[in-house]
Design a protein around this motif. Structure first.
Motif, PDB file in Angstrom:
ATOM      1  N   ALA A 142       0.825  -1.212   0.000  1.00  9.78           N
ATOM      2  CA  ALA A 142       0.000   0.000   0.000  1.00  9.78           C
ATOM      3  C   ALA A 142       0.858   1.261   0.000  1.00  9.78           C
ATOM      4  O   ALA A 142       0.456   2.300  -0.558  1.00  9.78           O
ATOM      5  CB  ALA A 142      -0.924  -0.005   1.212  1.00  9.78           C
ATOM      6  N   ALA A 143       2.037   1.182   0.633  1.00 13.49           N
ATOM      7  CA  ALA A 143       2.925   2.348   0.678  1.00 13.49           C
ATOM      8  C   ALA A 143       3.692   2.560  -0.620  1.00 13.49           C
ATOM      9  O   ALA A 143       4.150   3.678  -0.906  1.00 13.49           O
ATOM     10  CB  ALA A 143       3.918   2.194   1.839  1.00 13.49           C
ATOM     11  N   LEU A 144       3.846   1.519  -1.406  1.00 12.40           N
ATOM     12  CA  LEU A 144       4.701   1.590  -2.592  1.00 12.40           C
ATOM     13  C   LEU A 144       4.286   2.675  -3.582  1.00 12.40           C
ATOM     14  O   LEU A 144       5.157   3.400  -4.095  1.00 12.40           O
ATOM     15  CB  LEU A 144       4.771   0.214  -3.267  1.00 12.40           C
ATOM     16  N   PRO A 145       2.992   2.859  -3.920  1.00 12.39           N
ATOM     17  CA  PRO A 145       2.644   3.934  -4.851  1.00 12.39           C
ATOM     18  C   PRO A 145       3.067   5.308  -4.342  1.00 12.39           C
ATOM     19  O   PRO A 145       3.501   6.162  -5.125  1.00 12.39           O
ATOM     20  CB  PRO A 145       1.113   3.826  -4.959  1.00 12.39           C
ATOM     21  N   ARG A 146       2.963   5.538  -3.047  1.00  6.27           N
ATOM     22  CA  ARG A 146       3.350   6.826  -2.460  1.00  6.27           C
ATOM     23  C   ARG A 146       4.867   7.010  -2.541  1.00  6.27           C
ATOM     24  O   ARG A 146       5.354   8.108  -2.838  1.00  6.27           O
ATOM     25  CB  ARG A 146       2.883   6.896  -1.009  1.00  6.27           C
ATOM     26  N   ILE A 147       5.590   5.929  -2.255  1.00  6.79           N
ATOM     27  CA  ILE A 147       7.051   5.997  -2.320  1.00  6.79           C
ATOM     28  C   ILE A 147       7.496   6.263  -3.757  1.00  6.79           C
ATOM     29  O   ILE A 147       8.418   7.051  -4.004  1.00  6.79           O
ATOM     30  CB  ILE A 147       7.671   4.692  -1.785  1.00  6.79           C
ATOM     31  N   ARG A 148       6.822   5.652  -4.704  1.00  6.64           N
ATOM     32  CA  ARG A 148       7.188   5.825  -6.112  1.00  6.64           C
ATOM     33  C   ARG A 148       6.908   7.246  -6.615  1.00  6.64           C
ATOM     34  O   ARG A 148       7.561   7.696  -7.557  1.00  6.64           O
ATOM     35  CB  ARG A 148       6.426   4.803  -6.968  1.00  6.64           C
ATOM     36  N   ARG A 149       5.971   7.958  -5.976  1.00  4.84           N
ATOM     37  CA  ARG A 149       5.720   9.339  -6.395  1.00  4.84           C
ATOM     38  C   ARG A 149       6.902  10.239  -6.065  1.00  4.84           C
ATOM     39  O   ARG A 149       7.206  11.166  -6.820  1.00  4.84           O
ATOM     40  CB  ARG A 149       4.438   9.861  -5.728  1.00  4.84           C
ATOM     41  N   SER A 150       7.555   9.989  -4.944  1.00  3.62           N
ATOM     42  CA  SER A 150       8.730  10.791  -4.585  1.00  3.62           C
ATOM     43  C   SER A 150      10.029  10.163  -5.065  1.00  3.62           C
ATOM     44  O   SER A 150      11.041  10.858  -5.223  1.00  3.62           O
ATOM     45  CB  SER A 150       8.788  10.991  -3.067  1.00  3.62           C
ATOM     46  N   HIS A 151      10.009   8.842  -5.306  1.00  4.38           N
ATOM     47  CA  HIS A 151      11.201   8.119  -5.755  1.00  4.38           C
ATOM     48  C   HIS A 151      10.783   7.202  -6.909  1.00  4.38           C
ATOM     49  O   HIS A 151      10.547   6.006  -6.718  1.00  4.38           O
ATOM     50  CB  HIS A 151      11.813   7.305  -4.611  1.00  4.38           C
ATOM     51  N   PRO A 152      10.660   7.790  -8.100  1.00  5.39           N
ATOM     52  CA  PRO A 152      10.149   7.040  -9.265  1.00  5.39           C
ATOM     53  C   PRO A 152      10.932   5.757  -9.525  1.00  5.39           C
ATOM     54  O   PRO A 152      12.159   5.712  -9.379  1.00  5.39           O
ATOM     55  CB  PRO A 152      10.316   8.033 -10.415  1.00  5.39           C
ATOM     56  N   GLY A 153      10.187   4.734  -9.900  1.00  6.30           N
ATOM     57  CA  GLY A 153      10.814   3.471 -10.278  1.00  6.30           C
ATOM     58  C   GLY A 153      11.110   2.533  -9.132  1.00  6.30           C
ATOM     59  O   GLY A 153      11.600   1.413  -9.354  1.00  6.30           O
ATOM     60  N   THR A 154      10.821   2.932  -7.900  1.00  5.99           N
ATOM     61  CA  THR A 154      11.098   2.073  -6.747  1.00  5.99           C
ATOM     62  C   THR A 154      10.382   0.730  -6.895  1.00  5.99           C
ATOM     63  O   THR A 154       9.205   0.677  -7.266  1.00  5.99           O
ATOM     64  CB  THR A 154      10.636   2.741  -5.435  1.00  5.99           C
ATOM     65  N   THR A 155      11.104  -0.348  -6.593  1.00  4.54           N
ATOM     66  CA  THR A 155      10.527  -1.693  -6.665  1.00  4.54           C
ATOM     67  C   THR A 155      10.559  -2.347  -5.292  1.00  4.54           C
ATOM     68  O   THR A 155      11.347  -1.967  -4.412  1.00  4.54           O
ATOM     69  CB  THR A 155      11.299  -2.579  -7.654  1.00  4.54           C
ATOM     70  N   LEU A 156       9.692  -3.327  -5.112  1.00  4.77           N
ATOM     71  CA  LEU A 156       9.631  -4.107  -3.875  1.00  4.77           C
ATOM     72  C   LEU A 156       9.754  -5.581  -4.215  1.00  4.77           C
ATOM     73  O   LEU A 156       8.917  -6.130  -4.930  1.00  4.77           O
ATOM     74  CB  LEU A 156       8.313  -3.851  -3.139  1.00  4.77           C
ATOM     75  N   ALA A 157      10.803  -6.232  -3.712  1.00  5.92           N
ATOM     76  CA  ALA A 157      10.973  -7.678  -3.872  1.00  5.92           C
ATOM     77  C   ALA A 157      10.454  -8.350  -2.598  1.00  5.92           C
ATOM     78  O   ALA A 157      10.792  -7.935  -1.483  1.00  5.92           O
ATOM     79  CB  ALA A 157      12.432  -8.031  -4.097  1.00  5.92           C
ATOM     80  N   VAL A 158       9.621  -9.374  -2.769  1.00  2.00           N
ATOM     81  CA  VAL A 158       8.998 -10.068  -1.643  1.00  2.00           C
ATOM     82  C   VAL A 158       9.488 -11.517  -1.635  1.00  2.00           C
ATOM     83  O   VAL A 158       9.136 -12.308  -2.514  1.00  2.00           O
ATOM     84  CB  VAL A 158       7.460 -10.019  -1.753  1.00  2.00           C
ATOM     85  N   ALA A 159      10.303 -11.867  -0.640  1.00  2.00           N
ATOM     86  CA  ALA A 159      10.860 -13.217  -0.536  1.00  2.00           C
ATOM     87  C   ALA A 159      10.138 -13.986   0.550  1.00  2.00           C
ATOM     88  O   ALA A 159      10.058 -13.532   1.694  1.00  2.00           O
ATOM     89  CB  ALA A 159      12.352 -13.146  -0.223  1.00  2.00           C
ATOM     90  N   GLY A 160       9.603 -15.135   0.194  1.00  4.46           N
ATOM     91  CA  GLY A 160       8.918 -15.968   1.169  1.00  4.46           C
ATOM     92  C   GLY A 160       7.702 -16.631   0.572  1.00  4.46           C
ATOM     93  O   GLY A 160       7.296 -16.340  -0.560  1.00  4.46           O
ATOM     94  N   GLU A 161       7.118 -17.539   1.329  1.00  3.69           N
ATOM     95  CA  GLU A 161       5.919 -18.255   0.912  1.00  3.69           C
ATOM     96  C   GLU A 161       4.889 -18.189   2.022  1.00  3.69           C
ATOM     97  O   GLU A 161       5.225 -17.915   3.181  1.00  3.69           O
ATOM     98  CB  GLU A 161       6.257 -19.719   0.588  1.00  3.69           C
ATOM     99  N   GLY A 162       3.629 -18.443   1.687  1.00  2.14           N
ATOM    100  CA  GLY A 162       2.601 -18.435   2.706  1.00  2.14           C
ATOM    101  C   GLY A 162       1.212 -18.483   2.117  1.00  2.14           C
ATOM    102  O   GLY A 162       1.035 -18.467   0.891  1.00  2.14           O
ATOM    103  N   THR A 163       0.221 -18.492   2.994  1.00  2.00           N
ATOM    104  CA  THR A 163      -1.160 -18.679   2.560  1.00  2.00           C
ATOM    105  C   THR A 163      -1.747 -17.438   1.899  1.00  2.00           C
ATOM    106  O   THR A 163      -2.776 -17.520   1.232  1.00  2.00           O
ATOM    107  CB  THR A 163      -2.047 -19.060   3.754  1.00  2.00           C
ATOM    108  N   GLN A 164      -1.122 -16.271   2.072  1.00  2.00           N
ATOM    109  CA  GLN A 164      -1.692 -15.023   1.553  1.00  2.00           C
ATOM    110  C   GLN A 164      -1.083 -14.582   0.226  1.00  2.00           C
ATOM    111  O   GLN A 164      -1.274 -13.440  -0.196  1.00  2.00           O
ATOM    112  CB  GLN A 164      -1.515 -13.910   2.591  1.00  2.00           C
ATOM    113  N   TYR A 165      -0.406 -15.469  -0.452  1.00  5.70           N
ATOM    114  CA  TYR A 165       0.270 -15.094  -1.707  1.00  5.70           C
ATOM    115  C   TYR A 165      -0.704 -14.509  -2.733  1.00  5.70           C
ATOM    116  O   TYR A 165      -0.484 -13.414  -3.261  1.00  5.70           O
ATOM    117  CB  TYR A 165       1.000 -16.311  -2.285  1.00  5.70           C
ATOM    118  N   GLU A 166      -1.774 -15.223  -3.014  1.00 10.96           N
ATOM    119  CA  GLU A 166      -2.719 -14.750  -4.025  1.00 10.96           C
ATOM    120  C   GLU A 166      -3.370 -13.433  -3.590  1.00 10.96           C
ATOM    121  O   GLU A 166      -3.574 -12.523  -4.406  1.00 10.96           O
ATOM    122  CB  GLU A 166      -3.786 -15.807  -4.302  1.00 10.96           C
TER     123      GLU A 166
END
Length: 414
Positions: free
Chosen positions: A236-260
Motif C-alpha cells: 500500500a505504501a509503494l505507490p506513495r514511495i514511487r511518487r517521490s522516488h520514481p521506479g522504486t521496486t519491492l521484492a517479496v521473498a517468502g511463501e505463505g497462505t496469503q500469496y494470491e
C-alpha cells in the motif's frame, strides 16, 4: 548436561526462523560441552517407506528425524490430527533412546520443547524420564490473530499452547514483549519466564556497505506471506514511495497462505509490475538480495522477535521496521534503523523516504546495527543463558489443570 530438544523444525526441514534458531542453539550447546539430542521429523508429505526414521550426528548433535506415521494426514487440511500423529511418532522415538542397543540407555537431564506443535511429545517424554520440561514459546495463536480466536482451530491451538505453558517447569521467550504476552495469556500460575533473545552467527552473513545508488531504489521484504507480517502495508505504501522516488521496486521473498491475496493487493494499488514475488530463497540467494537492496522493509503487525532483522543487519542492509513486538527491541529507531507503528502506512512511507533521501545517515545506522549484533545477539551467550535455565529448572508437582481461558477480545495495545 544431557539435553533432549523437541522441535518440529530442524535442518534440512526448515519452515521458518524456528528451525534456524534450534539448530544454532543445539550446536552452541554442544560446543559448551553438553550432550544434545534433537528429536525432529522427516519432510512433510513423505512416508515411512521412502523416508524412514533416521538417526545421524550433525555438528556434534545427535539428530533423530522421525518418519510420518501414519502418513495419511495433510498439515494444511488436518492440522491437529497431523500434529498428534507427529507427536505419537516422536514419543516412540524418544522412549527408544533409553533402550539398550538403540540409544544405548541414554537418558536426558532436561527436555526442551519449541512451540505448541511438539507439546504432546515433550510433555510425555519429560514425564517418562521424570525430568524438568523447559519450553520456548516463539509465538502465540492469540498474538498472531490480534487476540481474536474466532475459529475452532484457533481455539484448539491456543488450548495446546496454554497446556504446554502450564505444564512447563520453566519458560523462555525471545523478547520482553513476548514475556508480557505469555504471562497475560497463560498465567497466573506459570513457572518462571526468562527472556533470552535470539542470536545471530555474524560470520555467515558477509557485510557489504551500500554503494552509491545508480538506478531506481530497491526495497526488500523477507518473511512468511501471512497477514500478521504486514506485507500488505508495504504494498500500500509503494505507490506513495514511487511518487517521490520514481521506479522504486519491492521484492517479496517468502511463501505463505496469503500469496494470491497479496498479488491482488498489488494489482489493486496498481503496482503489480513493481512487486516481484521471489518465493523461498536459499542462503546464498537471500544474501545476494540483501546486498542488493537499498533497505529491507519489515512491516509486521505481530512479531515475537524477527530474526530477519538481525540477518539483514549482519549483511549491512539498512533496516526499516515496525515496532511490533520483538522488532521494537531488535531495531533502535534512529540508531540502528528507522521504525514506524504497526499498520501505519504513512509512517512506513515516511521512514522509507528518509532512508532513501539520506544515504550517508542510512549507512551509519547500518554500521551501528552490525556492531550491536556482537554485543547483544551472540549465540554463545544465548547457549550459556539457556543452559542456566536448564540448571535452575526443577520438576514441579503436577496438579490437574482446569479448562483454559479463551481470549474473546484483542490483546492490550492491539
Amino acid at each position: 548436561m544431557k539435553v533432549l530438544i523437541v522441535s518440529w523444525e530442524y535442518p534440512p526441514v526448515v519452515v521458518g526462523g524456528l528451525g534456524r534458531h534450534v539448530h544454532h542453539l543445539a550446536t552452541e550447546l554442544v560446543k559448551a560441552g553438553h550432550e544434545v539430542v534433537v528429536l525432529s521429523r522427516r519432510p512433510t508429505g513423505t512416508d515411512a517407506s521412502t523416508h524412514p526414521t533416521i538417526t545421524h550426528i550433525s555438528d556434534g548433535v545427535l539428530v533423530v528425524a522421525v518418519a510420518e506415521d501414519p502418513a495419511h494426514f495433510v498439515f494444511g487440511e488436518d492440522m491437529l490430527a497431523w500434529t498428534l500423529a507427529m507427536g505419537h511418532a516422536m514419543v516412540r522415538a524418544g522412549v527408544g533412546l533409553a533402550r539398550p542397543g538403540i540409544g544405548e540407555g541414554w537418558r536426558p537431564d532436561v527436555v526442551h520443547a519449541h512451540d505448541w506443535l511438539v507439546a504432546h511429545p515433550a510433555i510425555a517424554l519429560a514425564e517418562y524420564y521424570d525430568v524438568p520440561l523447559v519450553s520456548t514459546l516463539h509465538a502465540t495463536e492469540a498474538g498472531r490473530h490480534s487476540g481474536w480466536l474466532s475459529g475452532v482451530i484457533n481455539r484448539q491451538v491456543h488450548s495446546v499452547e496454554w497446556w504446554l505453558a502450564n505444564e512447563s517447569d520453566s519458560i523462555i521467550t525471545c523478547s520482553a514483549s513476548m514475556e508480557e504476552e505469555v504471562t497475560a495469556l497463560y498465567g497466573p500460575n506459570l513457572s518462571p519466564v526468562t527472556v533470552i533473545r535470539n542470536g545471530i552467527d555474524v560470520a555467515t552473513w558477509s557485510f557489504r556497505e551500500r554503494a552509491p545508488r545508480s538506478g531506481p531504489p530497491r526495497l526488500l521484504f523477507v518473511g512468511r506471506l501471512e497477514y500478521e507480517k504486514g506485507v500488505q502495508d508495504a504494498i500500500a505504501a509503494l505507490p506513495r514511495i514511487r511518487r517521490s522516488h520514481p521506479g522504486t521496486t519491492l521484492a517479496v521473498a517468502g511463501e505463505g497462505t496469503q500469496y494470491e491475496w497479496l498479488r491482488e493487493q498489488a494489482r489493486t494499488h496498481r503496482v503489480l509490475r513493481s512487486v516481484n514475488f521471489l518465493g523461498s530463497l536459499d542462503h546464498a540467494e537471500l544474501l545476494g538480495w540483501l546486498h542488493g537492496a537499498d533497505a529491507i522493509v519489515l512491516p509486521s503487525r505481530y512479531e515475537p522477535f524477527g530474526i530477519i532483522a538481525l540477518e539483514a543487519a549482519a549483511a549491512g542492509t539498512p533496516l526499516v521496521a515496525s515496532t511490533a513486538g520483538g522488532l521494537g527491541e531488535a531495531v533502535v529507531d534512529g540508531v540502528t534503523g528507522l521504525s514506524f507503528q504497526p499498520g501505519d502506512v504513512d509512517g512506513l512511507t515516511s521512514a522509507v523516504r528518509e532512508a532513501l533521501d539520506d544515504p550517508q545517515a542510512t549507512q551509519q545506522r547500518a554500521l551501528a546495527a552490525r556492531e550491536r549484533l556482537t554485543e547483544d545477539f551472540d549465540w554463545h551467550q544465548v547457549a550459556l543463558d539457556t543452559a542456566q535455565v536448564y540448571l535452575s529448572a526443577k520438576r514441579r508437582v503436577r496438579h490437574p489443570l482446569a479448562r483454559p481461558d479463551i481470549p474473546q477480545r484483542p490483546l492490550p495495545g492491539r
